[in-house]
Design a protein around this motif. Structure first.
Motif, PDB file in Angstrom:
ATOM      1  N   PHE A   1       0.769  -1.205  -0.085  1.00 52.04           N
ATOM      2  CA  PHE A   1      -0.015  -0.065   0.033  1.00 52.04           C
ATOM      3  C   PHE A   1       0.808   1.061  -0.019  1.00 52.04           C
ATOM      4  CE2 PHE A   1      -1.670   3.475   2.806  1.00 52.04           C
ATOM      5  CZ  PHE A   1      -2.921   3.957   1.998  1.00 52.04           C
ATOM      6  N   PHE A   2       1.846   1.403   0.676  1.00 53.74           N
ATOM      7  CA  PHE A   2       2.663   2.495   0.902  1.00 53.74           C
ATOM      8  C   PHE A   2       3.736   2.471  -0.376  1.00 53.74           C
ATOM      9  CE2 PHE A   2       1.119   2.466   5.429  1.00 53.74           C
ATOM     10  CZ  PHE A   2       0.862   4.044   5.638  1.00 53.74           C
ATOM     11  N   THR A   3       4.122   1.460  -0.868  1.00 53.52           N
ATOM     12  CA  THR A   3       4.595   1.643  -1.979  1.00 53.52           C
ATOM     13  C   THR A   3       3.980   2.440  -3.305  1.00 53.52           C
ATOM     14  OG1 THR A   3       5.951  -0.258  -1.818  1.00 53.52           O
ATOM     15  CG2 THR A   3       5.649   0.260  -3.914  1.00 53.52           C
ATOM     16  N   LEU A  58      19.159  11.926  -0.663  1.00 52.00           N
ATOM     17  CA  LEU A  58      18.032  12.478   0.215  1.00 52.00           C
ATOM     18  C   LEU A  58      16.876  11.598  -0.041  1.00 52.00           C
ATOM     19  CD1 LEU A  58      19.120  16.337   0.184  1.00 52.00           C
ATOM     20  CD2 LEU A  58      19.533  14.964   2.266  1.00 52.00           C
ATOM     21  N   SER A  59      16.308  11.569  -1.372  1.00 60.26           N
ATOM     22  CA  SER A  59      15.172  11.213  -1.745  1.00 60.26           C
ATOM     23  C   SER A  59      15.297   9.586  -1.172  1.00 60.26           C
ATOM     24  CB  SER A  59      14.904  11.216  -3.332  1.00 60.26           C
ATOM     25  OG  SER A  59      13.927  10.535  -3.529  1.00 60.26           O
ATOM     26  N   TYR A  60      16.343   9.109  -1.761  1.00 60.35           N
ATOM     27  CA  TYR A  60      16.327   7.618  -1.406  1.00 60.35           C
ATOM     28  C   TYR A  60      16.146   7.413   0.205  1.00 60.35           C
ATOM     29  CZ  TYR A  60      18.947   3.118  -0.182  1.00 60.35           C
ATOM     30  OH  TYR A  60      19.139   1.978   0.222  1.00 60.35           O
ATOM     31  N   ALA A  61      16.746   8.096   0.923  1.00 63.10           N
ATOM     32  CA  ALA A  61      16.794   7.973   2.488  1.00 63.10           C
ATOM     33  C   ALA A  61      15.266   8.254   3.034  1.00 63.10           C
ATOM     34  CB  ALA A  61      17.692   9.050   3.279  1.00 63.10           C
ATOM     35  N   ALA A  62      14.617   9.193   2.483  1.00 63.58           N
ATOM     36  CA  ALA A  62      13.211   9.363   2.635  1.00 63.58           C
ATOM     37  C   ALA A  62      12.381   8.181   2.392  1.00 63.58           C
ATOM     38  CB  ALA A  62      12.587  10.675   1.991  1.00 63.58           C
ATOM     39  N   ASP A  63      12.447   7.905   1.168  1.00 58.55           N
ATOM     40  CA  ASP A  63      11.893   6.507   0.792  1.00 58.55           C
ATOM     41  C   ASP A  63      12.085   5.376   1.630  1.00 58.55           C
ATOM     42  OD1 ASP A  63      10.981   8.024  -1.553  1.00 58.55           O
ATOM     43  OD2 ASP A  63      12.126   6.909  -3.079  1.00 58.55           O
ATOM     44  N   SER A  64      13.322   5.261   1.834  1.00 55.80           N
ATOM     45  CA  SER A  64      13.815   3.729   2.994  1.00 55.80           C
ATOM     46  C   SER A  64      13.159   4.153   4.100  1.00 55.80           C
ATOM     47  CB  SER A  64      15.201   4.017   2.873  1.00 55.80           C
ATOM     48  OG  SER A  64      15.831   3.852   2.080  1.00 55.80           O
ATOM     49  N   LEU A  65      13.072   5.217   4.619  1.00 55.83           N
ATOM     50  CA  LEU A  65      12.443   5.260   6.273  1.00 55.83           C
ATOM     51  C   LEU A  65      11.011   4.872   6.016  1.00 55.83           C
ATOM     52  CD1 LEU A  65      14.248   8.439   7.509  1.00 55.83           C
ATOM     53  CD2 LEU A  65      14.097   5.987   8.575  1.00 55.83           C
ATOM     54  N   VAL A  66      10.282   5.597   4.913  1.00 56.24           N
ATOM     55  CA  VAL A  66       8.659   5.312   4.694  1.00 56.24           C
ATOM     56  C   VAL A  66       8.671   3.695   4.623  1.00 56.24           C
ATOM     57  CG1 VAL A  66       7.004   5.247   3.111  1.00 56.24           C
ATOM     58  CG2 VAL A  66       8.160   7.234   3.623  1.00 56.24           C
ATOM     59  N   GLY A  67       9.480   2.976   3.825  1.00 59.46           N
ATOM     60  CA  GLY A  67       9.431   1.555   3.887  1.00 59.46           C
ATOM     61  C   GLY A  67       9.699   0.841   5.097  1.00 59.46           C
ATOM     62  N   LEU A  71       4.539  -1.468  10.587  1.00 57.31           N
ATOM     63  CA  LEU A  71       3.073  -1.269  10.556  1.00 57.31           C
ATOM     64  C   LEU A  71       2.563  -2.745   9.958  1.00 57.31           C
ATOM     65  CD1 LEU A  71       1.916   2.028   9.367  1.00 57.31           C
ATOM     66  CD2 LEU A  71       1.903   1.164  11.605  1.00 57.31           C
ATOM     67  N   GLU A  72       3.058  -3.465   8.958  1.00 62.49           N
ATOM     68  CA  GLU A  72       2.456  -4.630   8.731  1.00 62.49           C
ATOM     69  C   GLU A  72       2.715  -5.958   9.687  1.00 62.49           C
ATOM     70  OE1 GLU A  72       1.020  -7.676   6.226  1.00 62.49           O
ATOM     71  OE2 GLU A  72       1.062  -5.478   5.843  1.00 62.49           O
ATOM     72  N   ASP A  73       3.813  -5.726  10.338  1.00 62.23           N
ATOM     73  CA  ASP A  73       3.986  -6.568  11.504  1.00 62.23           C
ATOM     74  C   ASP A  73       3.132  -6.476  12.737  1.00 62.23           C
ATOM     75  OD1 ASP A  73       5.710  -8.760  12.934  1.00 62.23           O
ATOM     76  OD2 ASP A  73       5.920  -6.930  14.357  1.00 62.23           O
ATOM     77  N   THR A  74       2.972  -5.174  13.072  1.00 67.88           N
ATOM     78  CA  THR A  74       2.015  -4.907  14.082  1.00 67.88           C
ATOM     79  C   THR A  74       0.378  -5.336  13.717  1.00 67.88           C
ATOM     80  OG1 THR A  74       3.052  -3.023  14.510  1.00 67.88           O
ATOM     81  CG2 THR A  74       0.945  -2.912  15.546  1.00 67.88           C
ATOM     82  N   TRP A  75       0.034  -5.111  12.407  1.00 69.62           N
ATOM     83  CA  TRP A  75      -1.188  -5.467  11.912  1.00 69.62           C
ATOM     84  C   TRP A  75      -1.306  -6.868  12.030  1.00 69.62           C
ATOM     85  CZ3 TRP A  75      -2.666  -7.410   6.776  1.00 69.62           C
ATOM     86  CH2 TRP A  75      -4.090  -7.451   6.493  1.00 69.62           C
ATOM     87  N   GLN A  76      -0.386  -7.702  11.748  1.00 67.27           N
ATOM     88  CA  GLN A  76      -0.535  -9.147  11.499  1.00 67.27           C
ATOM     89  C   GLN A  76      -0.593  -9.723  13.148  1.00 67.27           C
ATOM     90  OE1 GLN A  76      -0.932 -10.827   9.246  1.00 67.27           O
ATOM     91  NE2 GLN A  76      -0.053 -10.137   7.473  1.00 67.27           N
ATOM     92  N   ARG A  77       0.079  -8.928  14.174  1.00 67.66           N
ATOM     93  CA  ARG A  77      -0.117  -9.525  15.278  1.00 67.66           C
ATOM     94  C   ARG A  77      -1.300  -9.089  15.954  1.00 67.66           C
ATOM     95  NH1 ARG A  77       5.489  -7.543  18.647  1.00 67.66           N
ATOM     96  NH2 ARG A  77       4.270  -8.536  20.199  1.00 67.66           N
ATOM     97  N   ALA A  78      -1.866  -7.730  15.325  1.00 63.78           N
ATOM     98  CA  ALA A  78      -3.147  -7.373  16.245  1.00 63.78           C
ATOM     99  C   ALA A  78      -4.185  -8.568  15.674  1.00 63.78           C
ATOM    100  CB  ALA A  78      -3.653  -5.999  15.671  1.00 63.78           C
ATOM    101  N   ARG A  79      -3.967  -8.983  14.299  1.00 61.70           N
ATOM    102  CA  ARG A  79      -5.057  -9.919  14.138  1.00 61.70           C
ATOM    103  C   ARG A  79      -4.879 -11.237  14.745  1.00 61.70           C
ATOM    104  NH1 ARG A  79      -6.730  -8.435   8.771  1.00 61.70           N
ATOM    105  NH2 ARG A  79      -6.681 -10.727   7.811  1.00 61.70           N
ATOM    106  N   ALA A  80      -3.696 -11.607  15.084  1.00 63.14           N
ATOM    107  CA  ALA A  80      -3.371 -13.034  15.727  1.00 63.14           C
ATOM    108  C   ALA A  80      -3.815 -12.761  17.255  1.00 63.14           C
ATOM    109  CB  ALA A  80      -1.824 -13.247  15.599  1.00 63.14           C
ATOM    110  N   VAL A 123       9.167   1.812   8.107  1.00 60.67           N
ATOM    111  CA  VAL A 123       7.863   2.280   9.037  1.00 60.67           C
ATOM    112  C   VAL A 123       6.775   1.327   8.559  1.00 60.67           C
ATOM    113  CG1 VAL A 123       6.307   3.685  10.146  1.00 60.67           C
ATOM    114  CG2 VAL A 123       8.687   4.455  10.011  1.00 60.67           C
ATOM    115  N   ALA A 124       6.681   1.185   7.298  1.00 57.62           N
ATOM    116  CA  ALA A 124       5.652   0.350   6.630  1.00 57.62           C
ATOM    117  C   ALA A 124       5.472  -1.099   6.880  1.00 57.62           C
ATOM    118  CB  ALA A 124       5.393   0.612   4.962  1.00 57.62           C
ATOM    119  N   ARG A 125       6.788  -1.537   6.724  1.00 58.60           N
ATOM    120  CA  ARG A 125       7.180  -2.810   7.436  1.00 58.60           C
ATOM    121  C   ARG A 125       6.721  -3.168   8.938  1.00 58.60           C
ATOM    122  NH1 ARG A 125      11.223  -2.205   3.640  1.00 58.60           N
ATOM    123  NH2 ARG A 125      12.586  -1.529   5.161  1.00 58.60           N
TER     124      ARG A 125
END
Length: 417
Positions: free
Chosen positions: A85-87, A301-310, A316-325, A312-314
């Protein structure tokens, strides 16, 4: 209250199996939306020059199913993971960060439905979104305090809604409006069609950036609601979740997209140039080591910003999966908020540096109104101002020094002067 808005009952909650890469690869999703994003990017400068709201571009996203990215496939959505989604959101932000930003309330509302509502609510909302419906938030108010002035009062077998909201980002494009109101001394969450009589949506946002997000005023004048439009009532806070981190990451993604778009336009600008400052005759700035260095810095600078977004997105995915479990707890939600806040501190600086360096690649000609390269800095600076980083920075320090978790998100967004 209608059962379509019933409260969350854990025993009744049967989540969909988590989406897998086998269903949609990230590249397949990017390929699906690439033509839409390219069309959105083509008109970005013209929209900025004319202040033309992107209704047509939002329509293209509806028709392509972008609003249903996170909706499970069983409801007609695409079932994207949070990193996917964030990609895709970053690709959209690169095309026009106004458009990615205006969808913030829509995706936040759906994310909370994925996590906190029972099957009846999912069955009510998800098919509508899969068919192209968009949801807008109308939460904040302009007043001398953080109290909510918007009210609902009982009128026969329904309710009358009156009040005025500001910072209604995305609501002007939406089919449904989600808002907060006072029912006596109690806060209520309401959701209703945006075209009900008495609803007026104004494009009066006067910020110097993000001019096409529709972040203006929404007025409610004796709007008649049914019982089913009153979703639920609050005691002032909502349960712990990763929603605040999600909302923050949408903003960071819009900022990162501005940096990536700036890089794209800097490259195109330099590659076409045939003269440079203090160089006689025709020249090739693209071969100039100093210009190469500037572009290299913007790219980094753009690469670093993209990397931070990615990153945190991962998380969030781990948190979502743990919430569902059923294994998520308050400590986990606090940790993911802190991670998002830490990323905020860095992404803002990275993007503002990148969008300022743009003007070092071409001299005065880079400031031409025809190019509107300044929109990337203005858009990033405006998005960065929504949730002031200085307050978040203090929270981060308090967390690491004293174990103090960030305050719960209030049921209603605070008023802003």
């Amino acid at each position: 209250m209608s059962d379509i808005h019933a409260s969350f009952h854990p025993a009744a909650y049967r989540p969909e199996p988590a989406p897998t890469a086998a269903q949609w690869t990230t590249e397949a999703l990017r390929e699906r939306f690439r033509p839409v994003f390219e069309r959105i990017a083509l008109g970005a400068v013209e929209r900025e020059q004319q202040r033309r709201l992107p209704f047509d571009e939002v329509r293209l996203l509806r028709e392509a199913g972008f609003g249903a990215l996170r909706i499970p496939r069983s409801y007609g959505g695409l079932g994207a993971t949070l990193p996917q989604f964030f990609t895709l959101l970053l690709d959209l932000a690169t095309a026009d960060s106004n458009v990615s930003h205006l969808l913030r309330g829509h995706f936040s509302f759906l994310e909370s439905r994925l996590n906190h509502e029972d099957e009846a609510t999912r069955a009510f909302w998800f098919p509508k979104v899969a068919d192209g419906a968009l949801i807008g938030y109308a939460m904040a108010e302009q007043s001398a305090s953080t109290t909510i002035g918007t009210t609902i009062v009982r009128d026969g077998d329904g309710w009358l809604l009156n009040g005025k909201k500001f910072y209604s980002t995305g609501t002007i494009y939406a089919d449904w409006i989600v808002a907060t109101a006072k029912d006596g001394e109690q806060l209520a969450s309401i959701a209703f069609p945006a075209t009900l009589p008495g609803v007026t949506r104004l494009d009066d946002w006067d910020g110097f950036g993000q001019r096409m997000t529709g972040s203006g005023t929404t007025v409610f004048d004796n709007v008649r609601l049914r019982d089913e439009h009153v979703v639920r009532r609050f005691d002032g806070t909502v349960p712990a979740s990763y929603n605040k981190a999600f909302l923050q990451l949408v903003l960071l993604t819009s900022m990162a997209g501005a940096a990536r778009a700036g890089l794209r336009e800097a490259i195109a600008f330099v590659q076409r140039k045939t003269r440079a400052f203090d160089v006689p005759g025709e020249s090739s700035p693209r071969e100039d080591p100093l210009v190469q260095r500037v572009v290299g810095r913007i790219a980094s600078l753009s690469y670093a910003a993209d990397s931070l977004v990615g990153t945190v997105a991962r998380t969030l995915e781990d948190t979502w999966q743990r919430a569902r479990a059923g294994s998520a707890d308050d400590a986990l939600y606090a940790a993911v908020e802190i991670e998002a806040f830490q990323a905020q501190q860095v992404v803002i600086d990275l993007v503002l540096q990148a969008s300022t360096l743009l003007f070092d690649v071409g001299g005065a000609s880079a400031t031409s109104e025809a190019r509107r390269l300044d929109r990337h800095w203005r858009n990033a600076r405006t998005a960065a101002s929504h949730n002031p980083a200085i307050f978040r920075e203090r929270m981060i320090g308090d967390y690491w020094l004293n174990g103090t978790v960030p305050p719960r998100m209030p049921a209603a967004e605070p008023a802003r002067n």
